[in-house]
Scaffold this motif. Structure first.
Motif, PDB file in Angstrom:
ATOM      1  N   THR A  77       0.835  -1.083  -0.018  1.00 22.33           N
ATOM      2  CA  THR A  77      -0.036  -0.092  -0.069  1.00 22.33           C
ATOM      3  C   THR A  77       1.002   1.033  -0.014  1.00 22.33           C
ATOM      4  N   VAL A  78       2.117   1.096   0.850  1.00 24.18           N
ATOM      5  CA  VAL A  78       2.719   2.259   0.775  1.00 24.18           C
ATOM      6  C   VAL A  78       3.388   2.463  -0.514  1.00 24.18           C
ATOM      7  N   LEU A  79       3.759   1.679  -1.341  1.00 28.15           N
ATOM      8  CA  LEU A  79       4.232   1.635  -2.796  1.00 28.15           C
ATOM      9  C   LEU A  79       3.139   2.228  -3.616  1.00 28.15           C
ATOM     10  N   PHE A  80       2.135   1.802  -3.496  1.00 26.24           N
ATOM     11  CA  PHE A  80       0.940   2.072  -4.247  1.00 26.24           C
ATOM     12  C   PHE A  80       0.825   3.671  -4.259  1.00 26.24           C
ATOM     13  N   VAL A  81       0.524   4.169  -2.920  1.00 25.45           N
ATOM     14  CA  VAL A  81       0.460   5.510  -2.609  1.00 25.45           C
ATOM     15  C   VAL A  81       1.612   6.407  -3.195  1.00 25.45           C
ATOM     16  N   ARG A  82       2.799   5.867  -3.028  1.00 25.75           N
ATOM     17  CA  ARG A  82       3.791   6.548  -3.367  1.00 25.75           C
ATOM     18  C   ARG A  82       3.811   7.132  -4.912  1.00 25.75           C
ATOM     19  N   SER A  86      -2.994  10.383  -4.631  1.00 22.29           N
ATOM     20  CA  SER A  86      -4.453  10.462  -4.347  1.00 22.29           C
ATOM     21  C   SER A  86      -5.259   9.487  -4.606  1.00 22.29           C
ATOM     22  N   PRO A  87      -5.121   8.479  -3.893  1.00 21.25           N
ATOM     23  CA  PRO A  87      -6.118   7.239  -4.228  1.00 21.25           C
ATOM     24  C   PRO A  87      -7.698   7.594  -3.920  1.00 21.25           C
ATOM     25  N   SER A  88      -8.462   7.194  -4.885  1.00 16.37           N
ATOM     26  CA  SER A  88      -9.754   7.385  -4.673  1.00 16.37           C
ATOM     27  C   SER A  88     -10.405   6.760  -3.325  1.00 16.37           C
ATOM     28  N   ASN A  89     -11.283   7.493  -2.768  1.00 10.60           N
ATOM     29  CA  ASN A  89     -12.033   6.910  -1.546  1.00 10.60           C
ATOM     30  C   ASN A  89     -12.892   5.528  -1.922  1.00 10.60           C
TER      31      ASN A  89
END
Length: 216
Positions: A77-82, A86-89
């Motif tokens: 998840t950390v890699l995805f967010v990097r 701004s991932p959608s809710n």
């Protein structure tokens, strides 16, 4: 359910909830090791309480695969967010809902294996599904979903009732599991789409006030 299937389902459940905890932590600007704390709390909190209540060994202490899945999901998840700041809710809601549905089934199954009745099993399913998310929301200073009137605990309970109905009809376990997960996810997502709330204590406008408003 065989132990292999049980572990696979549990690993999926902790992974989904670990991701939901990390995503909410990111949304609340929690950084560093705090993200790990929130993710672990979300993934393991409900199952830990369930095992304590049932008097069973804590699942993640007994089987290390759950911890591996939890840490791996947080790291992913950390890699995805990097790479997607701004991932959608939508991602958070969907992942949290799937985790809720899976953990609900795991709680029911583990309680039944421990020799409880179905009503206790349904309660343990809700405890497993809800408690980790409740801890996550409190730590992140959010009003927990279960306290907002959202179709959350009620979706979990409906999924449990679906499991109980299929179980009573002597349907194979796999269909009990899939049916419960389907009902929980469907009710949760449909209620969000149409804005349905569970309002048990809706305030009624006094008749005298209604009359005054009509006169005006």
């Amino acid at each position: 359910m065989s132990s292999e299937y049980f572990i696979v389902l549990g690993v999926l459940g902790v992974a989904f909830f670990a991701v939901s905890g990390a995503l909410l932590g990111h949304d609340k600007n929690i950084n560093g090791f705090g993200i790990v704390v929130v993710g672990v709390m979300t993934a393991l909190g409900g199952g830990t309480l369930r095992d304590l209540l049932l008097g069973k060994p804590i699942f993640w202490v007994e089987t290390s695969e759950y911890l591996i899945a939890t840490y791996s999901a947080i790291f992913a998840t950390v890699l995805f967010v990097r790479y997607m700041p701004s991932p959608s809710n939508f991602y958070f809601i969907l992942i949290d809902t799937i985790g809720l549905a899976i953990f609900n089934v795991i709680g029911i199954e583990k309680a039944l294996i421990s020799g409880t009745g179905m009503i206790v099993a349904l309660t343990m399913g809700m405890t497993t599904g809800i408690f980790g998310g409740l801890m996550r929301d409190v730590v992140c200073r959010e009003v927990p979903y279960v306290m907002r009137g959202d179709v959350y605990a009620s979706a979990c309970f409906a999924g449990g009732l679906s499991y109980a109905a299929l179980f009573a009809l002597d349907i194979p376990y796999i269909w009990c599991i899939l049916g419960s997960i389907f009902v929980t996810v469907l009710l949760r997502t449909a209620s969000l789409h149409w804005g349905v709330k569970v309002d048990l204590f809706r305030k009624r406008t006094p008749r005298s006030k209604k009359k005054c408003n009509a006169d005006l």
